[in-house]
Write an enzyme that holds these catalytic residues in place. Structure first.
Site, short mmCIF file in Angstrom:
data_model
loop_
_atom_site.label_atom_id
_atom_site.label_comp_id
_atom_site.label_asym_id
_atom_site.label_seq_id
_atom_site.Cartn_x
_atom_site.Cartn_y
_atom_site.Cartn_z
N CYS A 1 -8.19 -5.83 -9.55
CA CYS A 1 -7.93 -4.58 -10.72
C CYS A 1 -7.53 -3.42 -9.78
O CYS A 1 -8.45 -2.95 -9.28
CB CYS A 1 -9.09 -4.41 -11.50
SG CYS A 1 -8.62 -3.44 -12.69
N CYS B 1 0.93 -1.21 -0.11
CA CYS B 1 0.05 -0.07 0.07
C CYS B 1 0.91 1.57 0.25
O CYS B 1 1.75 1.39 0.96
CB CYS B 1 -0.82 0.04 1.26
SG CYS B 1 -2.12 1.49 1.48
N CYS C 1 0.33 3.12 3.89
CA CYS C 1 0.64 2.51 4.84
C CYS C 1 1.88 1.55 5.01
O CYS C 1 2.35 1.19 6.02
CB CYS C 1 -0.15 2.06 6.06
SG CYS C 1 -1.05 0.65 5.01
N CYS D 1 -7.47 -0.98 1.32
CA CYS D 1 -6.40 -1.55 2.35
C CYS D 1 -7.09 -1.63 3.74
O CYS D 1 -7.70 -0.46 4.11
CB CYS D 1 -5.24 -0.49 2.48
SG CYS D 1 -3.87 -0.93 3.56
N CYS E 1 -5.65 0.92 6.29
CA CYS E 1 -5.53 2.41 6.52
C CYS E 1 -6.68 2.83 5.51
O CYS E 1 -6.81 4.13 5.47
CB CYS E 1 -4.22 2.97 5.93
SG CYS E 1 -3.95 2.73 4.16
#
Length: 138
Positions: A126, A54, A57, A103, A106
């Site tokens: 995707c 990510c 984070c 995510c 976060c």
């Protein structure tokens, strides 16, 4: 949390923090549920072994082992590294029903998941490349 989850409390960061630490495009995609233009991310063509984390984070979300070329113009994966790192949410924007992926650490918008991927899962995550950072295997 998985072993590759940094363990920071990024979910509670302020909007000003995200604006200061992300590029305008990454902010738009991850914090405003935007979408990058297809075929614009270098990660779409990334072939090296490694992990996709990510951008907000640094939680490891996907592995190169689950990546495939979907031909859609966005990095695509048939599974996350662990089900607990991705949160799904119904998305009814644009007059259609889709499943948004975020995510779990976060709440960054990542992209969408569709039921048209390859075996073994039949899923296609995707994902906007700008929502990811690639960590090559060392």
């Amino acid at each position: 949390m998985t072993p590759d989850t940094p363990g920071i409390s990024a979910r509670h960061e302020s909007d000003s923090h995200w604006r200061e630490t992300l590029t305008p495009e990454a902010y738009h995609v991850t914090r405003e549920a935007g979408t990058e233009r297809p075929f614009t991310s270098a990660l779409n063509a990334e072939k090296r072994e490694g992990g996709y984390h990510c951008i907000c984070c640094d939680t490891k979300l996907f592995s190169s082992n689950e990546k495939f070329d979907s031909g859609t113009g966005w990095p695509s994966f048939f599974a996350p590294v662990d089900a607990s790192v991705i949160r799904e949410k119904e998305d009814r924007k644009l007059f259609m029903s889709r499943t948004e992926t975020l995510c779990a650490a976060c709440d960054a918008h990542l992209g969408h998941v569709f039921p048209d991927g390859p075996p073994p899962t039949g899923l296609r995550y995707c994902i906007n490349g700008v929502a990811l950072q690639f960590h090559p295997k060392t």
